[in-house]
Design an enzyme around this catalytic site. Structure first.
Site, PDB file in Angstrom:
ATOM      1  N   ASP A   8     -26.404  24.180 -21.634  1.00 27.17           N
ATOM      2  CA  ASP A   8     -26.075  25.071 -19.659  1.00 27.17           C
ATOM      3  C   ASP A   8     -26.927  23.923 -18.816  1.00 27.17           C
ATOM      4  OD1 ASP A   8     -25.163  27.162 -17.675  1.00 27.17           O
ATOM      5  OD2 ASP A   8     -26.834  27.689 -18.253  1.00 27.17           O
ATOM      6  N   ASP A  10     -27.487  24.769 -14.876  1.00 29.40           N
ATOM      7  CA  ASP A  10     -28.696  25.013 -14.066  1.00 29.40           C
ATOM      8  C   ASP A  10     -29.219  26.434 -15.275  1.00 29.40           C
ATOM      9  OD1 ASP A  10     -27.646  25.103 -10.514  1.00 29.40           O
ATOM     10  OD2 ASP A  10     -26.038  24.574 -12.560  1.00 29.40           O
ATOM     11  N   ASP A 167     -29.606  30.037 -20.982  1.00 27.37           N
ATOM     12  CA  ASP A 167     -30.502  30.833 -19.698  1.00 27.37           C
ATOM     13  C   ASP A 167     -29.999  32.421 -19.549  1.00 27.37           C
ATOM     14  OD1 ASP A 167     -29.370  29.474 -17.495  1.00 27.37           O
ATOM     15  OD2 ASP A 167     -30.882  30.648 -16.579  1.00 27.37           O
TER      16      ASP A 167
END
Length: 226
Positions: A8, A10, A167
């Site tokens: 991922d 960000d 995340d």
């Protein structure tokens, strides 16, 4: 056996929150609104501009003025994508190791191409990244597996030989749906009180520094003889 890694963007590959905070702080000042605690914004990064603006301006989509605020935010952010943004500690050595091992890596993000492509270029990772899949490049974004499978195809690695690091729950869901191992990046932008154990990720780490040892162990797994 590990043959490729997807991240991922960000909160997993890049720590982008300070650039978001700079935009929001300047907007709050100009709109004569009180500043908000950085940790409140950090917890909303995974929900994009809608989540961050909802917290910062105590508003939500559909309310008067929200669309104008969002356009203002996106315009400002587009002009200052990488002022403070940096890879998380441990990420650059990890990418160096992946490159030295000949293991391709890519990024699957819910951040639009308009921002993701120039951000990766300005950070200096665009040429090293084997695939960058954004939501406007697919018909269905995460948690659907389509963008993850597209990235696997672009780096030329079957999903079962890939690991997806993210995340957010939707990252883990997308990885599982694509048939790959997953790592929960608990150093990222998790909302307060989030129970990551419910994500059922293959593995979890509290620091990006801890990614390489686990990936190294997967690298040396041997396929059992049948």
């Amino acid at each position: 056996m590990l043959r490729g890694v997807l991240f991922d963007l960000d909160g997993t590959l890049l720590d982008t929150v300070d650039d978001f905070m700079a935009v929001i702080d300047s907007m709050l000042e100009e709109h004569q609104r009180p500043r908000v605690a950085p940790e409140l914004i950090r917890a909303q990064v995974s929900d994009g501009s809608v989540g961050m603006l909802s917290v910062a301006f105590a508003t939500r989509p559909g309310e008067p003025g929200f669309d104008a605020l969002r356009e203002e935010f996106l315009s400002r952010y587009e002009r200052a994508l990488a002022v403070h943004t940096r890879p998380f500690p441990g990420i650059l050595p990890l990418l160096d190791w992946l490159d030295s091992e000949g293991l391709p890596w890519g990024v699957v993000t819910n951040k639009l191409s308009r921002f993701s492509i120039p951000l990766m270029e300005q950070i200096g990772l665009a040429e090293r990244c084997g695939s960058l899949v954004c939501p406007d490049q697919v018909s269905r974004g995460k948690p659907h597996p389509e963008p993850v499978l597209k990235a696997c195809n672009e780096i030329g690695i079957a999903p079962e030989h890939c690991v997806f690091v993210g995340d957010h729950l939707r990252d883990i869901q997308a990885g599982h749906a694509a048939g790959m191992a997953t790592i929960a990046a608990l150093y990222g932008y998790l909302p307060p009180g989030e129970d990551h154990s419910l994500w059922q990720a293959t593995h979890s780490v509290h620091s990006a520094v801890d990614l390489q040892p686990w990936l190294l162990s997967r690298r040396h797994l041997e396929t059992p003889h049948v």
